[in-house]
Design an enzyme around this catalytic site. Sequence first.
Site, mmCIF file in Angstrom:
data_model
loop_
_atom_site.group_PDB
_atom_site.id
_atom_site.type_symbol
_atom_site.label_atom_id
_atom_site.label_comp_id
_atom_site.label_asym_id
_atom_site.label_seq_id
_atom_site.Cartn_x
_atom_site.Cartn_y
_atom_site.Cartn_z
ATOM 1 C CB SER B 196 -10.978 3.831 -1.804
ATOM 2 O OG SER B 196 -10.576 3.809 -0.506
ATOM 3 N NE ARG B 200 -5.565 3.891 -4.092
ATOM 4 C CZ ARG B 200 -6.051 4.151 -2.729
ATOM 5 N NH1 ARG B 200 -5.937 3.027 -1.943
ATOM 6 N NH2 ARG B 200 -6.974 4.974 -2.440
ATOM 7 C CG ASN B 204 -3.024 0.647 -10.145
ATOM 8 O OD1 ASN B 204 -2.549 1.444 -10.758
ATOM 9 N ND2 ASN B 204 -3.870 1.528 -9.000
#
Lengths: 156, 272
Positions: B196, B200, B204
């Site tokens: 994660s 992430r 992004n």
Amino acid sequence: MNLNATLLVQALSFAFLIWFCVKFIWPPLTNAIEERNRKIADGLAEAEKGKLALAEGEKQKAAMLKDARDAAGEIKSANEKQALKLIDDAKAQAKVEAERIITAAHAQIAQEQQKAREQLREHVAALAVAGAEKILKKEIDAKAHGEMLNQLKAQL
Amino acid sequence: MASGYSSPSEYISHHLTNLKVTVGEGGFWTVNIDTIVMSWILGVVGLGAFWLVARTATSGVPGRMQSFIEMMVEFVDNTVKDVFPGDRKFLAPLALTIFVWVFMFNFMDLLPIDWVATITGAVGLHNWKAVPSTDLSATFAMSFTVFFLTIFFSFKAKGAGGFIHELFTAPFGAHPALWIPNLLLNIIELLAKPISLGMRLFGNMYAGELVFMLLGLMGMIASFSIGGMVAGVAAGALTWAWAVFHILIIVLQAFIFMVLSAVYIAMAHEHH
């Protein structure tokens, strides 16, 4: 965008950067910050101490000033007392002197009076004798009647 | 700038493809040379600034540069202190490294993509991706390094026996029937963290880059017709707005990566 050996290269690069940061970047910076914090704390403590010392000195100064003022007052009053005493002494002395002069004058006056009286008596006696001589002419012998004349003189 | 592409899909794929060099038989043994070179440059520039200041750091009155660097150091130090009360001699500089490096990665996102493509294309480097954090290999390299550090600190804090004991007995309990469920859950939990974490940041930055590309495509249809002018102005305005928004995103993502890494490593010190 699939994973490949870049992963390994990047991981090694990352490990190297971490090592470098832990070893060469972080310690000097945090040391500098801590050192400065300590200096500031010390400086503040010193300032606090200085402020206390200043207050203490201020208090001492006030006490010394008060002492000095008291001492000056004492000296002044002692001087005044001394001056008054001197004046009194001088006055007393002058009085004594004056009395002495007066007494001496009185004595001299009395003496003069006595002397004048003596002279007057002499003159009166001489006048009396001269008068009597004029009246009696040759009838009275100065020698023969000297005794009587002296008695007369004493009675004057 | 964006001319020379025969179709929008070619434009996008050109900007999203890494410059690859195959080592050995290929497949996994391929390296994205753009990601590696950019991350090295950014690491040297980013941490180099810190190093230059650290070399001459004075405990007296600091200059502007030193003040700024110290501000960053104290910011990172306080952030780490909040999540980890113990000795920060390793964890805080680790967090600083992550923050600076990831920030520098993300900062490249603000370079206009077509300029980068034009300049690198001019020197013969096609498919040059300037933003390392849009490469999953780069973000996973960091998140899995953090993962291995987590394992390392777990071993250090609890010992190998304690760590393995926890794998089988937490969180459900020590009953032998629960060993297998415990183990499965712990493996999922352990792996979810780095995946994660890396995903992430990658997601992004990749999505942000993609939006820039779509706006760039919109700019490509600009022309002297009414509709073309509207498209050109809109593309320029939206690119500007997205870039401003990205100033927030790049710092925020760097901060999140740093804090979560610190939290994961701090958790490794905790006993269940």
